[in-house]
Design a protein around this motif. Sequence first.
Motif, PDB file in Angstrom:
ATOM      1  N   ILE A  86      -1.107 -14.789  10.193  1.00 18.64           N
ATOM      2  CA  ILE A  86      -0.986 -14.048   8.928  1.00 18.64           C
ATOM      3  C   ILE A  86      -0.125 -12.807   9.131  1.00 18.64           C
ATOM      4  O   ILE A  86       0.824 -12.528   8.370  1.00 18.64           O
ATOM      5  N   ALA A  87      -0.475 -12.047  10.182  1.00 16.19           N
ATOM      6  CA  ALA A  87       0.259 -10.804  10.442  1.00 16.19           C
ATOM      7  C   ALA A  87       1.729 -11.077  10.722  1.00 16.19           C
ATOM      8  O   ALA A  87       2.622 -10.306  10.302  1.00 16.19           O
ATOM      9  N   ALA A  88       2.023 -12.173  11.406  1.00 15.76           N
ATOM     10  CA  ALA A  88       3.411 -12.481  11.762  1.00 15.76           C
ATOM     11  C   ALA A  88       4.274 -12.721  10.534  1.00 15.76           C
ATOM     12  O   ALA A  88       5.491 -12.497  10.562  1.00 15.76           O
ATOM     13  N   VAL A  89       3.679 -13.120   9.427  1.00 12.38           N
ATOM     14  CA  VAL A  89       4.445 -13.406   8.212  1.00 12.38           C
ATOM     15  C   VAL A  89       4.386 -12.238   7.236  1.00 12.38           C
ATOM     16  O   VAL A  89       5.408 -11.816   6.656  1.00 12.38           O
ATOM     17  N   VAL A  90       3.204 -11.670   7.024  1.00 11.71           N
ATOM     18  CA  VAL A  90       3.000 -10.696   5.949  1.00 11.71           C
ATOM     19  C   VAL A  90       3.450  -9.291   6.347  1.00 11.71           C
ATOM     20  O   VAL A  90       4.100  -8.580   5.555  1.00 11.71           O
ATOM     21  N   VAL A  91       3.115  -8.861   7.557  1.00 11.04           N
ATOM     22  CA  VAL A  91       3.409  -7.470   7.936  1.00 11.04           C
ATOM     23  C   VAL A  91       4.920  -7.195   7.945  1.00 11.04           C
ATOM     24  O   VAL A  91       5.375  -6.185   7.368  1.00 11.04           O
ATOM     25  N   PRO A  92       5.752  -8.031   8.556  1.00 10.63           N
ATOM     26  CA  PRO A  92       7.198  -7.761   8.498  1.00 10.63           C
ATOM     27  C   PRO A  92       7.729  -7.747   7.063  1.00 10.63           C
ATOM     28  O   PRO A  92       8.595  -6.916   6.721  1.00 10.63           O
ATOM     29  N   ALA A  93       7.230  -8.644   6.233  1.00 12.38           N
ATOM     30  CA  ALA A  93       7.696  -8.681   4.842  1.00 12.38           C
ATOM     31  C   ALA A  93       7.307  -7.394   4.126  1.00 12.38           C
ATOM     32  O   ALA A  93       8.093  -6.844   3.328  1.00 12.38           O
ATOM     33  N   TYR A  94       6.100  -6.892   4.363  1.00 14.30           N
ATOM     34  CA  TYR A  94       5.660  -5.665   3.700  1.00 14.30           C
ATOM     35  C   TYR A  94       6.449  -4.460   4.225  1.00 14.30           C
ATOM     36  O   TYR A  94       6.845  -3.574   3.444  1.00 14.30           O
ATOM     37  N   ARG A  95       6.702  -4.392   5.534  1.00 15.84           N
ATOM     38  CA  ARG A  95       7.462  -3.267   6.075  1.00 15.84           C
ATOM     39  C   ARG A  95       8.877  -3.244   5.460  1.00 15.84           C
ATOM     40  O   ARG A  95       9.424  -2.179   5.138  1.00 15.84           O
ATOM     41  N   SER A  96       9.471  -4.409   5.329  1.00 18.39           N
ATOM     42  CA  SER A  96      10.814  -4.493   4.728  1.00 18.39           C
ATOM     43  C   SER A  96      10.785  -4.028   3.274  1.00 18.39           C
ATOM     44  O   SER A  96      11.651  -3.265   2.814  1.00 18.39           O
ATOM     45  N   PHE A  97       9.757  -4.499   2.525  1.00 19.18           N
ATOM     46  CA  PHE A  97       9.620  -4.113   1.116  1.00 19.18           C
ATOM     47  C   PHE A  97       9.410  -2.606   1.014  1.00 19.18           C
ATOM     48  O   PHE A  97       9.988  -1.920   0.145  1.00 19.18           O
ATOM     49  N   LEU A  98       8.581  -2.086   1.896  1.00 22.58           N
ATOM     50  CA  LEU A  98       8.287  -0.655   1.879  1.00 22.58           C
ATOM     51  C   LEU A  98       9.544   0.162   2.194  1.00 22.58           C
ATOM     52  O   LEU A  98       9.808   1.198   1.552  1.00 22.58           O
ATOM     53  N   GLY A  99      10.330  -0.299   3.160  1.00 27.15           N
ATOM     54  CA  GLY A  99      11.541   0.425   3.531  1.00 27.15           C
ATOM     55  C   GLY A  99      12.564   0.456   2.400  1.00 27.15           C
ATOM     56  O   GLY A  99      13.325   1.429   2.259  1.00 27.15           O
ATOM     57  N   ARG A 100      12.628  -0.565   1.564  1.00 24.63           N
ATOM     58  CA  ARG A 100      13.615  -0.631   0.494  1.00 24.63           C
ATOM     59  C   ARG A 100      13.192   0.149  -0.741  1.00 24.63           C
ATOM     60  O   ARG A 100      14.031   0.750  -1.429  1.00 24.63           O
ATOM     61  N   PHE A 101      11.868   0.159  -1.054  1.00 20.77           N
ATOM     62  CA  PHE A 101      11.477   0.684  -2.366  1.00 20.77           C
ATOM     63  C   PHE A 101      10.546   1.898  -2.321  1.00 20.77           C
ATOM     64  O   PHE A 101      10.295   2.514  -3.378  1.00 20.77           O
ATOM     65  N   ALA A 102      10.060   2.299  -1.154  1.00 14.27           N
ATOM     66  CA  ALA A 102       9.137   3.440  -1.124  1.00 14.27           C
ATOM     67  C   ALA A 102       9.843   4.729  -1.543  1.00 14.27           C
ATOM     68  O   ALA A 102       9.225   5.606  -2.169  1.00 14.27           O
ATOM     69  N   GLN A 103      11.171   4.875  -1.229  1.00 10.47           N
ATOM     70  CA  GLN A 103      11.890   6.106  -1.582  1.00 10.47           C
ATOM     71  C   GLN A 103      12.155   6.217  -3.071  1.00 10.47           C
ATOM     72  O   GLN A 103      12.634   7.253  -3.557  1.00 10.47           O
ATOM     73  N   SER A 104      11.799   5.176  -3.818  1.00 14.68           N
ATOM     74  CA  SER A 104      12.005   5.241  -5.274  1.00 14.68           C
ATOM     75  C   SER A 104      11.038   6.213  -5.912  1.00 14.68           C
ATOM     76  O   SER A 104      11.260   6.679  -7.040  1.00 14.68           O
ATOM     77  N   PHE A 105       9.950   6.501  -5.193  1.00 13.20           N
ATOM     78  CA  PHE A 105       8.945   7.410  -5.749  1.00 13.20           C
ATOM     79  C   PHE A 105       9.122   8.789  -5.155  1.00 13.20           C
ATOM     80  O   PHE A 105       9.458   8.947  -3.985  1.00 13.20           O
ATOM     81  N   SER A 106       8.909   9.778  -6.020  1.00  6.42           N
ATOM     82  CA  SER A 106       8.998  11.163  -5.543  1.00  6.42           C
ATOM     83  C   SER A 106       7.807  11.439  -4.654  1.00  6.42           C
ATOM     84  O   SER A 106       6.713  10.883  -4.839  1.00  6.42           O
ATOM     85  N   ALA A 107       8.055  12.280  -3.644  1.00  7.04           N
ATOM     86  CA  ALA A 107       6.974  12.601  -2.708  1.00  7.04           C
ATOM     87  C   ALA A 107       5.847  13.299  -3.454  1.00  7.04           C
ATOM     88  O   ALA A 107       6.049  13.994  -4.438  1.00  7.04           O
ATOM     89  N   GLY A 108       4.634  13.041  -2.958  1.00  7.48           N
ATOM     90  CA  GLY A 108       3.495  13.690  -3.595  1.00  7.48           C
ATOM     91  C   GLY A 108       2.597  12.672  -4.276  1.00  7.48           C
ATOM     92  O   GLY A 108       2.404  11.557  -3.811  1.00  7.48           O
ATOM     93  N   ARG A 109       2.121  13.064  -5.438  1.00  6.00           N
ATOM     94  CA  ARG A 109       1.122  12.254  -6.114  1.00  6.00           C
ATOM     95  C   ARG A 109       1.654  10.903  -6.557  1.00  6.00           C
ATOM     96  O   ARG A 109       0.942   9.912  -6.508  1.00  6.00           O
ATOM     97  N   GLN A 110       2.885  10.844  -6.962  1.00  2.00           N
ATOM     98  CA  GLN A 110       3.429   9.562  -7.432  1.00  2.00           C
ATOM     99  C   GLN A 110       3.524   8.570  -6.281  1.00  2.00           C
ATOM    100  O   GLN A 110       3.168   7.403  -6.431  1.00  2.00           O
ATOM    101  N   SER A 111       3.945   9.036  -5.125  1.00  2.00           N
ATOM    102  CA  SER A 111       4.053   8.149  -3.960  1.00  2.00           C
ATOM    103  C   SER A 111       2.672   7.657  -3.541  1.00  2.00           C
ATOM    104  O   SER A 111       2.462   6.472  -3.239  1.00  2.00           O
ATOM    105  N   GLU A 112       1.697   8.595  -3.545  1.00  2.08           N
ATOM    106  CA  GLU A 112       0.346   8.203  -3.135  1.00  2.08           C
ATOM    107  C   GLU A 112      -0.289   7.235  -4.128  1.00  2.08           C
ATOM    108  O   GLU A 112      -1.107   6.397  -3.755  1.00  2.08           O
ATOM    109  N   LYS A 113       0.116   7.326  -5.395  1.00  5.60           N
ATOM    110  CA  LYS A 113      -0.464   6.472  -6.419  1.00  5.60           C
ATOM    111  C   LYS A 113      -0.052   5.014  -6.231  1.00  5.60           C
ATOM    112  O   LYS A 113      -0.839   4.104  -6.492  1.00  5.60           O
ATOM    113  N   TYR A 114       1.159   4.791  -5.786  1.00  2.48           N
ATOM    114  CA  TYR A 114       1.664   3.419  -5.692  1.00  2.48           C
ATOM    115  C   TYR A 114       1.761   2.905  -4.254  1.00  2.48           C
ATOM    116  O   TYR A 114       1.506   1.737  -4.015  1.00  2.48           O
TER     117      TYR A 114
END
Length: 659
Positions: free
Chosen positions: A604-632
């Motif tokens: 499970i980890a071999a498939v899901v964790v890399p996919a999530y890290r990639s998704f996080l690296g591409r779209f996490a900066q879309s949220f402003s730091a602070g409460r909005q980032s923590e919310k999503y």
Amino acid sequence: MDSRNQAPQKSSSFSSATTNKASREVDRNLSLGALRHGDHDRRSGAGATWEQIKEEGEEEEEDGSGDPGVSALSGEIDAFIHHGGVSIPETTLVKFADAVELQIAQSEKARDKWAADGNGELLLAAIARVAALAKNPEASTKYTSGARRVTTVMHHAMAFLENEFHGLLEPKAKDTCKLARRPPSFEQGGHEADRCVLQAPDTGVANTTAETTPPYPPETVDRLRSIADAMVGAGYVTECTQMFLVARRSAFEMSLLGLGYEKASIDDVVRMTWEALETEMATWIKAFRHSINVGFSTEHDLCSRVFAGRHASVGRAVFADLARCVMVNMLNFTEAVAMTKRSAEKLFKVLDMYEAIRDASPVIDAFLSASAEDEPAADSHRNALTDLKAEIAAAHSRIGESAASIFCELESSIRADAGRQPVPGGAVHPLTRYVMNYLKYTCEFNSTLEQVFRQHRRRDDDGGNPFAAQLTDVMELLNTNLEGKSRLYKDPALSNIFLMNNGRYMLQKIRGSPETNAMLGETWARKQSTNLRQYHKNYQRETWNRVLTLLRDDGVLTVKGHVQKPLVKERFKQFNSAMDDIHKTQGAWVVSDEQLQSELRVSIAAVVVPAYRSFLGRFAQSFSAGRQSEKYVKLSGEDLEGIIDDLFDGNPSSMSRRR
């Protein structure tokens, strides 16, 4: 010193403790062997005259050995018995009978009857002469009064010998095996009475390592042989053999009682609880093996020693009757066991009985072969042993049929197990545990069960192992049953976890048992491994394909290089919700096999964790730091690994509680 003035001394083997040349000469002339046709001629010389014979008797009288009356008359009596045409006065018959009767009376009063005259063999020789006179047609026709007197004394002598024979056969108080008082046959609890066993001499018929003691000392066996020779020679074979048979059968039964075995009726056996019956079966097996491997060898040797020489066939007949009497009673127990209600837990003790009976047949064959070599002509004792062999074979067949039926009851039990309640968490089903452990112990009897199924459950197996084919049927039936039970789960992913758990348990049990693994073979193991991989793929598809879809940019999240922020927010919300749900539900699921649990988590980890890290690296900066980032963005890559590591350990939890 004149031997007639010496005090009688205790003897062994009917011989005086002190003998001289004269007494030894008398012993040779008056032994039972002297009554065999031709023996007298060989000692006295061919064509011995009446005067020579008479002189021998007079010389014996002068020596003073034995009773003078018997000794003086024996030569005349022998000449009359063995030399046709020799006449003697009728008074000689009467005097000889009177002298023998007096000798018997003296022996009856003595503490050691066979030392009353210093030599018991002399008394037996005299009694044998009386018996020969009683059977002599010339004496009965020419000497009516003397013949009647001889017959009366012979009956007295035979009664005397019967008493002596019986007394020697009965165990003395100091020699009696002191058996511990045994609880009733059907009581539970371990108990082992002091053993009273029979000797197993090296007869070449059966081997045993059991420590045994002789049933009688050598001197007693010698006395028994001498009395038996006299009684059988006098025509009292039935009285002699019946006494011997009854005494030895009683001794045999006492030895079995010392092993804890008591006879039980068929009705008693059928009514027993399984716990009581299991104890009785174990005791029976021990007693049966003792009888075959120890008792029979001892009794065969004893019979051949007591009934020796010209009466050897009598001994063989006695042994055959004794063996059959003992075995018929013991084999009745097998019939009773075969009649009891069949249940799976009885199989192993039934197979133990089957093996014990199977091993008995070669022993009986060995006795039969020995009998055929000694006396090729068919006779009653060989028929008795042949009948016994047939009865053992019938009991073997009954127990084998019972064993086959009990094993087949397992299939019925699997079919009947159609529970409607799923096992919590998709764990290994109790039916799987029961069947696999049962098969593990069953396969320890694989060669025996192969014999059983080859004899009682013939099937078209192309000459293969019929038990292995039966075992494969059971495994297929269990798999079918488990597939039905998997459909009781509403969640398809949990259904596959259930099938994985049970399939893995089955495979591990098979591989952990060399006997079972050999019976089912690699073909079955490869098929089971293929099924497990399919269940694994099905589980991942049902659970994680949906999660991976949420982490995939399918051209909707970015349009012309611009991130569609509302859609990204929704994706993060959906992913967080999905992981919370998985963590909460699948954390309660059970994968008890540590290796399988680790394999699932790693895949499970071999498939899901890399996919999530990639998704996080591409779209996490879309949220402003602070409460909005923590919310999503609620999970880091390490958090996701932690959630996966919490799966399948049977502890329900939620993501919020974990954080």
